[in-house]
Design a protein around this motif. Structure first.
Motif, PDB file in Angstrom:
ATOM      1  N   TRP A  57       9.937  32.341  30.349  1.00  0.00           N
ATOM      2  CA  TRP A  57      10.251  31.083  31.043  1.00  0.00           C
ATOM      3  C   TRP A  57      10.366  29.903  30.090  1.00  0.00           C
ATOM      4  N   GLN A  58       9.827  30.061  28.891  1.00  0.00           N
ATOM      5  CA  GLN A  58       9.861  28.940  27.948  1.00  0.00           C
ATOM      6  C   GLN A  58      11.131  28.918  27.094  1.00  0.00           C
ATOM      7  N   VAL A  59      11.833  30.070  27.022  1.00  0.00           N
ATOM      8  CA  VAL A  59      13.071  30.099  26.204  1.00  0.00           C
ATOM      9  C   VAL A  59      14.331  30.478  26.961  1.00  0.00           C
TER      10      VAL A  59
ATOM     11  N   TYR B   2       3.279  39.894  31.257  1.00  0.00           N
ATOM     12  CA  TYR B   2       3.084  38.744  32.149  1.00  0.00           C
ATOM     13  C   TYR B   2       2.688  37.503  31.354  1.00  0.00           C
ATOM     14  N   HIS B   3       3.551  36.493  31.409  1.00  0.00           N
ATOM     15  CA  HIS B   3       3.265  35.234  30.715  1.00  0.00           C
ATOM     16  C   HIS B   3       3.469  34.078  31.713  1.00  0.00           C
ATOM     17  N   TYR B   4       2.611  33.994  32.689  1.00  0.00           N
ATOM     18  CA  TYR B   4       2.517  32.885  33.665  1.00  0.00           C
ATOM     19  C   TYR B   4       3.636  32.837  34.711  1.00  0.00           C
TER      20      TYR B   4
ATOM     21  N   ILE C 114      -1.528  40.793  29.866  1.00  0.00           N
ATOM     22  CA  ILE C 114      -1.451  39.467  30.511  1.00  0.00           C
ATOM     23  C   ILE C 114      -1.751  38.397  29.466  1.00  0.00           C
ATOM     24  N   ASN C 115      -0.849  37.441  29.329  1.00  0.00           N
ATOM     25  CA  ASN C 115      -1.060  36.400  28.327  1.00  0.00           C
ATOM     26  C   ASN C 115      -2.197  35.455  28.722  1.00  0.00           C
ATOM     27  N   GLU C 116      -3.123  35.284  27.806  1.00  0.00           N
ATOM     28  CA  GLU C 116      -4.209  34.303  27.921  1.00  0.00           C
ATOM     29  C   GLU C 116      -4.817  34.234  29.330  1.00  0.00           C
TER      30      GLU C 116
ATOM     31  N   VAL D 217      -3.874  38.372  19.408  1.00  0.00           N
ATOM     32  CA  VAL D 217      -4.723  37.202  19.201  1.00  0.00           C
ATOM     33  C   VAL D 217      -3.854  35.941  19.179  1.00  0.00           C
ATOM     34  N   ASN D 218      -4.090  35.048  20.145  1.00  0.00           N
ATOM     35  CA  ASN D 218      -3.462  33.732  20.122  1.00  0.00           C
ATOM     36  C   ASN D 218      -4.493  32.761  19.579  1.00  0.00           C
ATOM     37  N   CYS D 219      -4.254  32.209  18.419  1.00  0.00           N
ATOM     38  CA  CYS D 219      -5.248  31.298  17.828  1.00  0.00           C
ATOM     39  C   CYS D 219      -4.533  30.108  17.193  1.00  0.00           C
TER      40      CYS D 219
ATOM     41  N   ASP E 206      -4.025  16.081  19.608  1.00  0.00           N
ATOM     42  CA  ASP E 206      -5.477  16.232  19.411  1.00  0.00           C
ATOM     43  C   ASP E 206      -5.931  17.677  19.273  1.00  0.00           C
ATOM     44  N   TRP E 207      -5.041  18.557  18.834  1.00  0.00           N
ATOM     45  CA  TRP E 207      -5.465  19.933  18.556  1.00  0.00           C
ATOM     46  C   TRP E 207      -5.974  19.990  17.115  1.00  0.00           C
ATOM     47  N   GLU E 208      -7.132  20.581  16.931  1.00  0.00           N
ATOM     48  CA  GLU E 208      -7.732  20.668  15.608  1.00  0.00           C
ATOM     49  C   GLU E 208      -6.848  21.508  14.666  1.00  0.00           C
TER      50      GLU E 208
ATOM     51  N   THR F  51      -0.461  37.017  17.845  1.00  0.00           N
ATOM     52  CA  THR F  51       0.663  36.902  18.770  1.00  0.00           C
ATOM     53  C   THR F  51       1.045  35.444  19.011  1.00  0.00           C
ATOM     54  N   GLU F  52       0.160  34.524  18.618  1.00  0.00           N
ATOM     55  CA  GLU F  52       0.517  33.100  18.635  1.00  0.00           C
ATOM     56  C   GLU F  52      -0.354  32.353  17.636  1.00  0.00           C
ATOM     57  N   ASN F  53       0.262  31.319  17.029  1.00  0.00           N
ATOM     58  CA  ASN F  53      -0.415  30.417  16.104  1.00  0.00           C
ATOM     59  C   ASN F  53       0.686  29.444  15.733  1.00  0.00           C
TER      60      ASN F  53
ATOM     61  N   PRO G  85       3.912  33.933  14.759  1.00  0.00           N
ATOM     62  CA  PRO G  85       3.561  32.566  15.165  1.00  0.00           C
ATOM     63  C   PRO G  85       4.381  32.092  16.352  1.00  0.00           C
ATOM     64  N   TRP G  86       3.864  31.069  16.982  1.00  0.00           N
ATOM     65  CA  TRP G  86       4.543  30.376  18.074  1.00  0.00           C
ATOM     66  C   TRP G  86       5.237  29.206  17.460  1.00  0.00           C
ATOM     67  N   SER G  87       6.530  29.159  17.432  1.00  0.00           N
ATOM     68  CA  SER G  87       7.400  30.028  18.161  1.00  0.00           C
ATOM     69  C   SER G  87       8.647  30.267  17.302  1.00  0.00           C
TER      70      SER G  87
ATOM     71  N   SER H  86       7.107  23.496  25.802  1.00  0.00           N
ATOM     72  CA  SER H  86       5.639  23.549  25.758  1.00  0.00           C
ATOM     73  C   SER H  86       5.144  23.525  27.210  1.00  0.00           C
ATOM     74  N   THR H  87       3.928  24.038  27.456  1.00  0.00           N
ATOM     75  CA  THR H  87       3.477  24.126  28.855  1.00  0.00           C
ATOM     76  C   THR H  87       3.382  22.755  29.514  1.00  0.00           C
ATOM     77  N   GLY H  88       3.083  21.734  28.731  1.00  0.00           N
ATOM     78  CA  GLY H  88       2.928  20.427  29.365  1.00  0.00           C
ATOM     79  C   GLY H  88       3.827  19.346  28.804  1.00  0.00           C
ATOM     80  N   ASN H  89       4.546  19.648  27.760  1.00  0.00           N
ATOM     81  CA  ASN H  89       5.303  18.595  27.086  1.00  0.00           C
ATOM     82  C   ASN H  89       6.741  18.962  26.780  1.00  0.00           C
TER      83      ASN H  89
ATOM     84  N   SER I  82       9.439  17.830  23.946  1.00  0.00           N
ATOM     85  CA  SER I  82       8.895  16.760  23.099  1.00  0.00           C
ATOM     86  C   SER I  82       7.879  17.317  22.127  1.00  0.00           C
ATOM     87  N   LYS I  83       7.303  18.478  22.474  1.00  0.00           N
ATOM     88  CA  LYS I  83       6.321  19.086  21.567  1.00  0.00           C
ATOM     89  C   LYS I  83       6.972  20.364  21.056  1.00  0.00           C
ATOM     90  N   ARG I  84       7.519  20.277  19.866  1.00  0.00           N
ATOM     91  CA  ARG I  84       8.304  21.403  19.341  1.00  0.00           C
ATOM     92  C   ARG I  84       7.442  22.294  18.453  1.00  0.00           C
TER      93      ARG I  84
HETATM   94  C1  BG6 Z   1      -0.379  29.302  24.496  1.00  0.00           C
HETATM   95  C2  BG6 Z   1       0.584  29.824  25.523  1.00  0.00           C
HETATM   96  O1  BG6 Z   1      -1.563  29.094  25.132  1.00  0.00           O
HETATM   97  O2  BG6 Z   1      -0.129  28.063  23.932  1.00  0.00           O
HETATM   98  C3  BG6 Z   1       2.008  29.323  25.351  1.00  0.00           C
HETATM   99  O3  BG6 Z   1       0.578  31.228  25.521  1.00  0.00           O
HETATM  100  C4  BG6 Z   1       1.982  27.844  25.041  1.00  0.00           C
HETATM  101  O4  BG6 Z   1       2.736  29.615  26.524  1.00  0.00           O
HETATM  102  C5  BG6 Z   1       1.212  27.649  23.730  1.00  0.00           C
HETATM  103  O5  BG6 Z   1       3.250  27.253  24.955  1.00  0.00           O
HETATM  104  C6  BG6 Z   1       1.168  26.216  23.247  1.00  0.00           C
HETATM  105  O6  BG6 Z   1       0.622  25.367  24.220  1.00  0.00           O
HETATM  106  P1  BG6 Z   1       1.399  24.115  24.729  1.00  0.00           P
HETATM  107  O7  BG6 Z   1       0.606  23.589  25.860  1.00  0.00           O
HETATM  108  O8  BG6 Z   1       1.455  23.161  23.590  1.00  0.00           O
HETATM  109  O9  BG6 Z   1       2.745  24.587  25.139  1.00  0.00           O
END
Ligand code: BG6
Length: 484
Positions: free
Chosen positions: A22-24, A120-122, A165-167, A295-297, A349-351, A375-377, A422-424, A430-433, A436-438
């Motif tokens: 759904w994100q791409v 499954y990713h949301y 199932i993702n996260e 591992v999504n970190c 504000d992500w560390e 699987t994500e970073n 890595p993502w992406s 982005s889930t909330g942005n 604007s958040k690339r």
């Molecule tokens: C992960 C999700 O938690 O974080 C992704 O699996 C998501 O779907 C990614 O896009 C980054 O988070 P956000 O909120 O910046 O999109």
């Protein structure tokens, strides 16, 4: 331990990148796909683009795979949209949906890229949500099992790495944000029933994968955020452990040990929570032995003691992209999250904490002794094309260099890590942005307000990453930041 030499990555390490349907993909109404709950959820976060076009990967997948090949990828993690495969409750598979993923998988395999596929990713189909009351109703279990089995049968001859199932942990912890929670006032108790149903679906997928996919491997994809105690005060240490249990360890223990851990059972007893676990669930759990951990970190968190009479606070994420706009949660008597003065942060504000990557891998390895694939970073940022027509993202290069180096350190520490995705790959929603958040290694020429021409422009990070992976993790580039 300190090492005198640079890390050496294993032969056949899976170097790639990640995405989610759904994100791409976009093309939400094409070739039989029907709406998913996340389509509606993303519309509630307006101010940004919804996913009807996204990165238009649906129409650009060949070009995208070509760019992966050029970069030297050996893996690509993506997800399947359930509502492309089963658009309604008739039980009839949508051939056009199968065709899209068959074409994408063929293109990857032809180019020597290992597909790593998330079931499954949301993006639950709206028809499933309506018919079974989403994750609240046990009817979803059979529907998910049918969908997963279809994916294994149709794609399992070429896809050997599967993710369930993702996260799941983040979907429960941030149920309101990710559209899982339907009723705020009962979520405290409901979340554990929902979680148990998700666990059954995860278990069904693990069992079916082993039944149907020759040499198939399957794992979960927890979102992993190491939680450091704010100080060496013993109460802060317990608070950090509490936070870790209630946001991730309960899930990781479950996946690895196939049963609920003692901490969560005590928590349910203490809070009079009945998660509605049925005998047949326990039977499924006992058969669902995972092969690896996804591992999504991205980051770390810091926790401190919270007194039982502290004022409770929700976690309010920074949605503005301007630093300092988040509220840390306070869970009275259990933990409070707080800032960490030793690490920098992104605009959201992500560390920024590469050591968190080494810590996570060591933690998971020490606890579960299972191979891990990242699987994500990744690094979310505001970005635009420069006057020279290129996209310069030095912060992402630095972020990835430091993170990958710590993956290498974890391997030197003895962890079995089999890939880094890595993502992406391209910019995506982005889930909330939105846009604007690339996060991408490849810029997509579109914005939240203006679709533009959707052209693909590899960023500086793409070229840097390509050099690194073509040398199997030896060529760190000019900006080696003290690497040997
Ligand atoms: C992960 C999700 O938690 O974080 C992704 O699996 C998501 O779907 C990614 O896009 C980054 O988070 P956000 O909120 O910046 O999109």
């Amino acid at each position: 331990m300190q090492f005198k030499k640079n890390p050496v990555f294993p032969a056949r390490f899976m170097w790639g990148a990640s995405s989610a349907a759904w994100q791409v993909e976009g093309a939400v109404n094409e070739d039989g796909r029907t709406p998913a709950i996340i389509d509606l959820n993303s519309k509630t976060k307006k101010g940004y683009a919804d996913n009807s076009i996204a990165s238009d990967h649906y129409h650009h997948y060949k070009k995208d795979v070509h760019l992966m090949k050029e970069a030297g990828f050996t893996s690509y993690r993506f997800s399947i949209a359930w509502s492309r495969i089963y658009p309604d409750d008739s039980g009839v598979v949508n051939q056009l949906g199968l065709d899209f993923y068959n074409n994408l998988i063929d293109e990857l395999v032809k180019n020597g890229i290992e597909p790593i596929v998330t079931l499954y990713h949301y993006d639950m189909p709206v028809w499933v949500d309506k018919k079974y009351n989403g994750w609240y109703g046990r009817g979803i279990i059979a529907a998910f099992d049918q969908y997963a089995r279809t994916c294994f049968k149709e794609f399992g001859d070429r896809v050997k790495y599967w993710l369930s199932i993702n996260e799941q942990n983040m979907q429960i912890c941030y149920g309101k944000w990710l559209g899982v929670c339907k009723k705020d006032d009962t979520w405290f108790e409901d979340q554990w029933k929902v979680n148990n149903i998700m666990n059954v679906c995860h278990a069904k997928a693990v069992i079916a994968c082993h039944e149907l996919v020759e040499n198939g491997k399957i794992g979960p994809v927890p979102g992993y955020v190491p939680i450091y105690p704010e100080t060496c005060k013993p109460e802060d240490q317990i608070a950090a452990q509490n936070a870790e249990e209630l946001t991730e360890k309960v899930w990781n223990d479950f996946y690895a040990h196939q049963k609920y851990n003692g901490f969560i059972k005590a928590y349910w007893r203490e809070n009079d929570i009945d998660p509605d676990i049925r005998p047949e669930d326990l039977d499924d759990f006992s058969k669902a032995k995972i092969d690896f951990f996804g591992v999504n970190c991205y980051r770390s968190n810091t926790a401190k003691y919270a007194a039982s009479d502290a004022e409770p606070k929700d976690y309010i994420l920074n949605k503005s992209g301007e630093k300092g706009n988040l509220q840390f949660p306070v869970v009275p008597g259990i933990y409070a999250l707080t800032s960490n003065p030793f690490v920098k942060t992104t605009d959201w504000d992500w560390e920024i904490d590469p050591i968190a990557m080494r810590y996570s891998l060591r933690y998971i390895w020490d606890h579960y002794q299972l191979p891990m694939v990242i699987t994500e970073n990744g690094y979310g940022a505001h970005e635009e094309v420069s006057e020279d027509g290129r996209v310069h993202d030095p912060e992402r290069v630095a972020f990835m260099r430091d993170q990958i180096f710590q993956v290498g350190r974890a391997i030197q520490d003895g962890c079995e890590v089999i890939g880094y995705n890595p993502w992406s790959f391209t910019d995506l929603l982005s889930t909330g942005n939105g846009m604007s958040k690339r996060y991408g290694l490849v810029f997509i020429n579109t914005t939240d307000n203006d679709v533009r021409d959707l052209s693909r422009i590899p960023k500086d990070s793409y070229y840097w990453y390509s050099n690194l992976i073509k040398s199997n993790g030896q060529n760190w580039g000019e900006e080696s930041n003290g690497k040997l």
